[in-house]
Design a protein around this motif. Structure first.
Motif, PDB file in Angstrom:
ATOM      1  N   SER A 189      14.919   1.655  -5.157  1.00  0.00           N
ATOM      2  CA  SER A 189      15.591   0.345  -5.615  1.00  0.00           C
ATOM      3  C   SER A 189      14.553  -0.733  -5.164  1.00  0.00           C
ATOM      4  O   SER A 189      13.285  -0.677  -4.526  1.00  0.00           O
ATOM      5  CB  SER A 189      16.914  -0.052  -4.974  1.00  0.00           C
ATOM      6  OG  SER A 189      16.755   0.386  -3.486  1.00  0.00           O
ATOM      7  N   ALA A 190      14.615  -2.024  -5.337  1.00  0.00           N
ATOM      8  CA  ALA A 190      13.976  -3.144  -5.110  1.00  0.00           C
ATOM      9  C   ALA A 190      13.643  -3.217  -3.537  1.00  0.00           C
ATOM     10  O   ALA A 190      14.432  -3.202  -2.831  1.00  0.00           O
ATOM     11  CB  ALA A 190      14.460  -4.506  -5.843  1.00  0.00           C
ATOM     12  N   TYR A 191      12.404  -3.437  -3.413  1.00  0.00           N
ATOM     13  CA  TYR A 191      11.718  -3.673  -2.051  1.00  0.00           C
ATOM     14  C   TYR A 191      11.624  -2.278  -1.331  1.00  0.00           C
ATOM     15  O   TYR A 191      11.397  -2.628  -0.189  1.00  0.00           O
ATOM     16  CB  TYR A 191      12.391  -4.702  -1.203  1.00  0.00           C
ATOM     17  CG  TYR A 191      12.447  -6.149  -1.995  1.00  0.00           C
ATOM     18  CD1 TYR A 191      11.302  -6.866  -1.699  1.00  0.00           C
ATOM     19  CD2 TYR A 191      13.417  -6.614  -2.802  1.00  0.00           C
ATOM     20  CE1 TYR A 191      11.255  -8.213  -2.573  1.00  0.00           C
ATOM     21  CE2 TYR A 191      13.227  -7.919  -3.264  1.00  0.00           C
ATOM     22  CZ  TYR A 191      12.384  -8.477  -3.099  1.00  0.00           C
ATOM     23  OH  TYR A 191      12.064  -9.687  -3.794  1.00  0.00           O
ATOM     24  N   SER A 192      11.784  -1.277  -1.971  1.00  0.00           N
ATOM     25  CA  SER A 192      11.560  -0.015  -1.335  1.00  0.00           C
ATOM     26  C   SER A 192      10.211   0.154  -0.993  1.00  0.00           C
ATOM     27  O   SER A 192       9.070  -0.076  -2.078  1.00  0.00           O
ATOM     28  CB  SER A 192      11.987   1.236  -2.296  1.00  0.00           C
ATOM     29  OG  SER A 192      13.509   1.253  -2.252  1.00  0.00           O
TER      30      SER A 192
ATOM     31  N   PRO B  46      -0.475   5.794   1.122  1.00  0.00           N
ATOM     32  CA  PRO B  46      -1.135   5.460   2.365  1.00  0.00           C
ATOM     33  C   PRO B  46      -1.150   3.720   2.516  1.00  0.00           C
ATOM     34  O   PRO B  46      -1.436   3.294   3.800  1.00  0.00           O
ATOM     35  CB  PRO B  46      -2.598   6.276   2.019  1.00  0.00           C
ATOM     36  CG  PRO B  46      -2.405   7.105   1.176  1.00  0.00           C
ATOM     37  CD  PRO B  46      -1.241   6.670   0.163  1.00  0.00           C
ATOM     38  N   ASP B  47      -1.266   2.833   1.395  1.00  0.00           N
ATOM     39  CA  ASP B  47      -1.342   1.534   1.766  1.00  0.00           C
ATOM     40  C   ASP B  47       0.194   0.879   1.988  1.00  0.00           C
ATOM     41  O   ASP B  47       0.094  -0.327   1.854  1.00  0.00           O
ATOM     42  CB  ASP B  47      -2.098   0.770   0.386  1.00  0.00           C
ATOM     43  CG  ASP B  47      -1.609   1.302  -0.802  1.00  0.00           C
ATOM     44  OD1 ASP B  47      -0.175   1.783  -0.634  1.00  0.00           O
ATOM     45  OD2 ASP B  47      -1.907   0.559  -1.738  1.00  0.00           O
ATOM     46  N   ALA B  48       1.292   1.625   2.373  1.00  0.00           N
ATOM     47  CA  ALA B  48       2.540   1.057   2.164  1.00  0.00           C
ATOM     48  C   ALA B  48       2.865   0.455   1.152  1.00  0.00           C
ATOM     49  O   ALA B  48       3.542  -0.875   1.486  1.00  0.00           O
ATOM     50  CB  ALA B  48       2.495   0.480   3.615  1.00  0.00           C
ATOM     51  N   ARG B  49       2.823   0.565  -0.020  1.00  0.00           N
ATOM     52  CA  ARG B  49       3.138  -0.134  -1.225  1.00  0.00           C
ATOM     53  C   ARG B  49       4.646  -0.204  -1.384  1.00  0.00           C
ATOM     54  O   ARG B  49       5.177   0.588  -0.846  1.00  0.00           O
ATOM     55  CB  ARG B  49       2.466   0.677  -2.491  1.00  0.00           C
ATOM     56  CG  ARG B  49       2.215  -0.276  -3.702  1.00  0.00           C
ATOM     57  CD  ARG B  49       1.411   0.403  -4.712  1.00  0.00           C
ATOM     58  NE  ARG B  49       0.080   0.810  -4.148  1.00  0.00           N
ATOM     59  CZ  ARG B  49      -0.975   1.230  -5.195  1.00  0.00           C
ATOM     60  NH1 ARG B  49      -0.360   1.514  -6.361  1.00  0.00           N
ATOM     61  NH2 ARG B  49      -1.880   1.621  -4.536  1.00  0.00           N
ATOM     62  N   VAL B  50       4.812  -1.622  -2.075  1.00  0.00           N
ATOM     63  CA  VAL B  50       6.271  -1.718  -2.150  1.00  0.00           C
ATOM     64  C   VAL B  50       6.694  -1.906  -3.575  1.00  0.00           C
ATOM     65  O   VAL B  50       5.898  -2.315  -4.410  1.00  0.00           O
ATOM     66  CB  VAL B  50       6.466  -3.166  -1.425  1.00  0.00           C
ATOM     67  CG1 VAL B  50       7.976  -3.750  -1.874  1.00  0.00           C
ATOM     68  CG2 VAL B  50       6.313  -2.802  -0.058  1.00  0.00           C
ATOM     69  N   SER B  51       7.787  -1.244  -3.920  1.00  0.00           N
ATOM     70  CA  SER B  51       8.425  -1.640  -5.361  1.00  0.00           C
ATOM     71  C   SER B  51       9.099  -3.040  -5.364  1.00  0.00           C
ATOM     72  O   SER B  51      10.129  -3.137  -4.857  1.00  0.00           O
ATOM     73  CB  SER B  51       9.609  -0.569  -5.410  1.00  0.00           C
ATOM     74  OG  SER B  51      10.129  -0.605  -6.806  1.00  0.00           O
ATOM     75  N   THR B  52       8.387  -3.727  -6.289  1.00  0.00           N
ATOM     76  CA  THR B  52       8.260  -5.332  -6.001  1.00  0.00           C
ATOM     77  C   THR B  52       8.973  -6.070  -7.249  1.00  0.00           C
ATOM     78  O   THR B  52       8.205  -5.736  -8.326  1.00  0.00           O
ATOM     79  CB  THR B  52       7.051  -5.978  -5.610  1.00  0.00           C
ATOM     80  OG1 THR B  52       6.577  -5.211  -4.446  1.00  0.00           O
ATOM     81  CG2 THR B  52       7.200  -7.509  -5.138  1.00  0.00           C
TER      82      THR B  52
END
Length: 407
Positions: free
Chosen positions: A241-244, A249-255
């Motif tokens: 979901s949003a903001y997951s 490795p780069d700690a990417r976010v579902s934005t």
């Protein structure tokens, strides 16, 4: 990962005490983010994260050994969960049931992170009505060889289709290579109808953008296109979901994005540090999503106009097993993705003469859902190899059985 444990830290979050064990454990070595940093991230974006996951039953996807190891999926809420965690019992298509966690506040976000969850995986229903989804989910999943610009083009086609049937789409990065479009709907339709509506949307997008998008379910038949994955709306499915935070490795976010941003940004821009700053400055682009619930009448009417969807080919062996129309060979079945990629490299070494003929989409490395974790299947589509040069099915380089020892 740090091997030494540090004392637990107790956070007081709106009157609820949340224990964070081993808070200094490094979860993302590349940016140096600890477990406590992950908790603080979710507290900083809590309003947005709860808009996507709050009040919904959730599958707990846990990474107890860090992002370098496979997670396990836990449907059943731990017995010793705190009072601020609600629960509901879901009944699955398989006939099983599970009492799942429902988070409703920032303390709940901190609690699931302490269990080792990085991304949030809620069902598309509210805890108060488990049989009628209030969200249709469009997953634009690119095949290998597809770049971001093609995903963007398909996203705008999907928006046009949604506009034509009176629905509003809210885009967000998947946090990996693709894009999600969320569509709030009135909770009036059963899962079967929601999935039909999603499949109809996918078929119409493929019809309007031939060569760019496809609704073909079988991966080997898609080519270098964007798969409009309608099956994410099946009853047992969840999506991040949003903001997951995704386990990259780069700690990417579902934005969440505005539609203007879809064409002007790229997924790698959105990581834990940048999203904290972005949220503080602009808030949540999806703040209005709950006020935009629509009806599926338009898509269901379009389904009738399009007629029945193409059925996948079936084998003639009397048991209904599917027989692919493509010249597929299976290379390996493995427990982890690194093992799958190693097996693929070994196959490429054994068949080095064939590799130049293969297209990116001919290499199929699929994460398959096992009983509580993923396993991996490696296949090669030989469609671009001259027929007289294609090898037959050989013994698997690795043959992991995810159900060994399980009933």
């Amino acid at each position: 990962m740090n091997s030494s444990k540090t004392p637990a830290e107790i956070l007081n979050i709106a009157g609820n005490a949340v224990r964070i064990s081993n808070p200094d454990k490094v979860v993302f070595p590349e940016p140096g983010l600890t477990k406590l940093d992950v908790v603080r991230y979710y507290l900083a974006v809590a309003d947005g994260a709860l808009r996507g996951a709050g009040g919904r039953p959730m599958v707990l996807k846990r990474f107890p050994k860090g992002i370098g190891a496979e997670p396990f999926f836990q449907k059943r809420v731990p017995e010793n969960h705190p009072d601020f965690i609600d629960t509901v019992t879901l009944h699955y298509a398989s006939g099983t049931s599970a009492e799942e966690a429902v988070i409703r506040d920032a303390a709940g976000l901190a609690w699931v992170v302490n269990l080792g969850c990085l991304d949030l995986n809620p069902h598309p229903v509210r805890a108060e009505d488990l049989e009628h989804p209030d969200e249709l989910r469009v997953d634009l999943d690119p095949m290998p060889g597809v770049d971001w610009s093609q995903i963007v083009d398909v996203a705008y086609v999907a928006r046009d289709v949604l506009d034509d049937v009176g629905l509003v789409g809210w885009p967000k990065t998947s946090g990996s290579r693709g894009l999600h479009i969320l569509v709030r709907i009135a909770p009036r339709w059963a899962y079967r109808d929601v999935r039909l509506a999603a499949e109809t949307l996918a078929r119409e997008v493929g019809k309007r953008a031939p060569g760019l998008a496809t609704a073909r379910w079988w991966k080997e038949e898609r080519g270098e296109s964007v798969f409009v994955d309608f099956n994410q709306n099946a009853k047992d499915r969840t999506v991040a979901s949003a903001y997951s935070i995704r386990p990259l490795p780069d700690a990417r976010v579902s934005t969440p994005l505005t539609w203007d941003e879809v064409a002007s940004t790229r997924p790698e821009q959105f990581t834990v540090p940048t999203v904290i700053e972005r949220f503080a400055v602009m808030g949540d682009p999806h703040a209005g999503i709950d006020n935009a619930a629509g009806t599926l009448d338009g898509l269901i009417s379009l389904a009738a106009d399009l007629g029945p969807a193409e059925k996948p080919p079936r084998g003639g062996d009397g048991v209904g097993r599917r027989q692919s129309v493509m010249p597929l060979i299976e290379v390996a079945r493995t427990k982890t993705r690194p093992e799958a990629l190693a097996a693929l490299d070994e196959w490429k070494t054994l068949h080095a003469d064939l590799v130049p003929a293969l297209h990116p989409a001919d290499i199929l490395v699929d994460g398959m859902r096992g009983s509580s974790s993923l396993w991996y299947r490696v296949r090669v589509n030989l469609q671009h190899v001259p027929e007289n040069e294609r090898p037959g099915q050989e013994g698997l380089i690795a043959d992991y059985d995810p159900w060994a020892g399980k009933e």
